[in-house]
Each structure stands twice: as structure tokens, then as C-alpha cells.
Design a protein around this motif. Structure first.
Motif, mmCIF file in Angstrom:
data_model
loop_
_atom_site.group_PDB
_atom_site.id
_atom_site.type_symbol
_atom_site.label_atom_id
_atom_site.label_comp_id
_atom_site.label_asym_id
_atom_site.label_seq_id
_atom_site.Cartn_x
_atom_site.Cartn_y
_atom_site.Cartn_z
ATOM 1 N N PHE A 39 0.813 -1.213 0.000
ATOM 2 C CA PHE A 39 0.000 0.000 0.000
ATOM 3 C C PHE A 39 0.849 1.267 0.000
ATOM 4 C CE2 PHE A 39 -3.037 -3.147 1.287
ATOM 5 C CZ PHE A 39 -4.248 -2.694 0.799
ATOM 6 N N ASN A 40 2.088 1.148 0.444
ATOM 7 C CA ASN A 40 2.964 2.312 0.554
ATOM 8 C C ASN A 40 4.394 1.908 0.188
ATOM 9 O OD1 ASN A 40 4.021 4.783 1.145
ATOM 10 N ND2 ASN A 40 3.850 4.586 3.350
ATOM 11 N N PRO A 41 4.677 1.745 -1.114
ATOM 12 C CA PRO A 41 5.988 1.251 -1.549
ATOM 13 C C PRO A 41 7.166 2.117 -1.107
ATOM 14 C CG PRO A 41 4.432 1.283 -3.384
ATOM 15 C CD PRO A 41 3.765 1.948 -2.218
ATOM 16 N N GLU A 42 6.928 3.389 -0.858
ATOM 17 C CA GLU A 42 8.015 4.299 -0.462
ATOM 18 C C GLU A 42 8.327 4.240 1.032
ATOM 19 O OE1 GLU A 42 9.690 5.848 -2.848
ATOM 20 O OE2 GLU A 42 8.335 4.880 -4.250
ATOM 21 N N ASP A 43 7.518 3.518 1.798
ATOM 22 C CA ASP A 43 7.726 3.425 3.252
ATOM 23 C C ASP A 43 7.767 4.786 3.941
ATOM 24 O OD1 ASP A 43 7.764 0.639 3.426
ATOM 25 O OD2 ASP A 43 9.914 0.542 3.035
ATOM 26 N N THR A 44 6.917 5.691 3.491
ATOM 27 C CA THR A 44 6.844 7.001 4.135
ATOM 28 C C THR A 44 5.495 7.139 4.833
ATOM 29 O OG1 THR A 44 5.863 8.105 2.228
ATOM 30 C CG2 THR A 44 8.282 8.040 2.321
ATOM 31 N N PHE A 45 5.458 7.968 5.842
ATOM 32 C CA PHE A 45 4.206 8.203 6.559
ATOM 33 C C PHE A 45 3.402 9.348 5.945
ATOM 34 C CE2 PHE A 45 6.673 6.022 9.894
ATOM 35 C CZ PHE A 45 5.827 4.959 10.076
ATOM 36 N N HIS A 46 3.992 10.057 4.995
ATOM 37 C CA HIS A 46 3.302 11.174 4.350
ATOM 38 C C HIS A 46 2.024 10.711 3.640
ATOM 39 C CE1 HIS A 46 2.531 14.805 2.098
ATOM 40 N NE2 HIS A 46 2.567 14.103 0.980
ATOM 41 N N ASP A 47 2.100 9.544 3.016
ATOM 42 C CA ASP A 47 0.948 9.037 2.257
ATOM 43 C C ASP A 47 0.562 7.644 2.755
ATOM 44 O OD1 ASP A 47 -1.030 9.300 0.320
ATOM 45 O OD2 ASP A 47 0.172 8.275 -1.195
ATOM 46 N N TRP A 48 0.615 7.442 4.047
ATOM 47 C CA TRP A 48 0.303 6.138 4.645
ATOM 48 C C TRP A 48 -1.142 5.753 4.350
ATOM 49 C CZ3 TRP A 48 3.665 2.751 6.367
ATOM 50 C CH2 TRP A 48 3.199 1.651 7.096
ATOM 51 N N LYS A 49 -1.388 4.488 4.048
ATOM 52 C CA LYS A 49 -2.721 4.047 3.642
ATOM 53 C C LYS A 49 -3.388 3.085 4.625
ATOM 54 C CE LYS A 49 -2.974 6.041 -0.395
ATOM 55 N NZ LYS A 49 -3.981 7.046 -0.657
#
Length: 133
Positions: A39-49
């Protein structure tokens, strides 16, 4: 099934000699890391799903320091915007914990759930566990 190996730490052991029950939800969450990555390939919390709605943990047998554990994670059900997981923790081939969790695919900016994209849905379907009561 997603499989995660965990080496219990001394600090996770409580005064009666087994892994403390507060550690188990953390280990179950570690077993979900590959799902989070979908759901979040970049492992960032900015666009957490992945927003958790519900968890349940059943302690079946004690777990001890010094012996690795396996966290097994299956997809139990896929809805439009949510998914339910079925999880187990095993040590030395013995079932020790059964867990379930419900997550929703959530847009933090709009504060609304979103349908699970088809490519993610197809990957999740590879990990379905069909024989759960």
C-alpha cells in the motif's frame, strides 16, 4: 501466506520466564510489513494508507526466549476498501498465538477510505487463507 521470522529478545521476557503478552501485538504487526509495503511502496508516513480498525489476540501457548518464532500472516477477507487478516505465531512447530486484524485503505488528506487498487487486490488474493472458520 507472508512469513516473518523473529528472534525473541531478553527485554521481551517477563518475570515468569516467557515472552510478555504486550510484545505479541508488536510481533504480529511486524508480520504485516510486506502488506504495508504493498500500500505504501516508499515506506513514508506522508501518504500512509493502512489504518487499523480492529485487532484480536488469543494466547494459546507460552513463548520463550532463545528460540526463534514464525509469524504467519494470511489475508482472510478482502472488501472494497478494507481487508481482514488471520495471523499465527509458532515456536518450534507449536501454535502459540492466533490473531486477527482489520485494516482500511485510507486517504489521510481527504480523511476517507478508498477502494483497494486492483493490482494490490491481485497480490492480496495470492495470500488468501480460505479455510478459516
Amino acid at each position: 501466506m507472508y512469513l516473518t521470522l523473529i528472534e525473541p529478545r531478553v527485554s521481551e521476557t517477563d518475570g515468569v520466564g516467557h515472552i510478555n503478552n504486550t510484545t505479541i501485538p508488536i510481533w504480529l504487526e511486524a508480520g504485516r510489513n510486506k502488506l504495508f509495503k504493498l500500500f505504501n511502496p516508499e515506506d513514508t508516513f506522508h501518504d500512509w494508507k493502512m489504518i487499523i480498525l480492529k485487532t484480536n489476540v488469543e494466547y494459546v501457548a507460552q513463548i520463550y526466549f532463545g528460540k526463534d518464532v514464525e509469524v504467519k500472516t494470511w489475508v482472510k477477507k478482502i472488501g472494497n476498501s478494507s481487508l481482514e487478516l488471520y495471523e499465527e505465531i509458532h515456536q518450534e512447530g507449536r501454535l502459540c498465538v492466533i490473531g486477527t486484524a482489520v485494516y482500511v485503505n485510507f486517504n489521510l488528506q481527504t480523511q476517507k477510505s478508498e477502494p483497494i487498487p486492483n493490482d494490490i487486490r491481485q497480490e492480496l488474493e495470492l495470500h488468501l487463507y480460505e479455510n478459516i472458520n
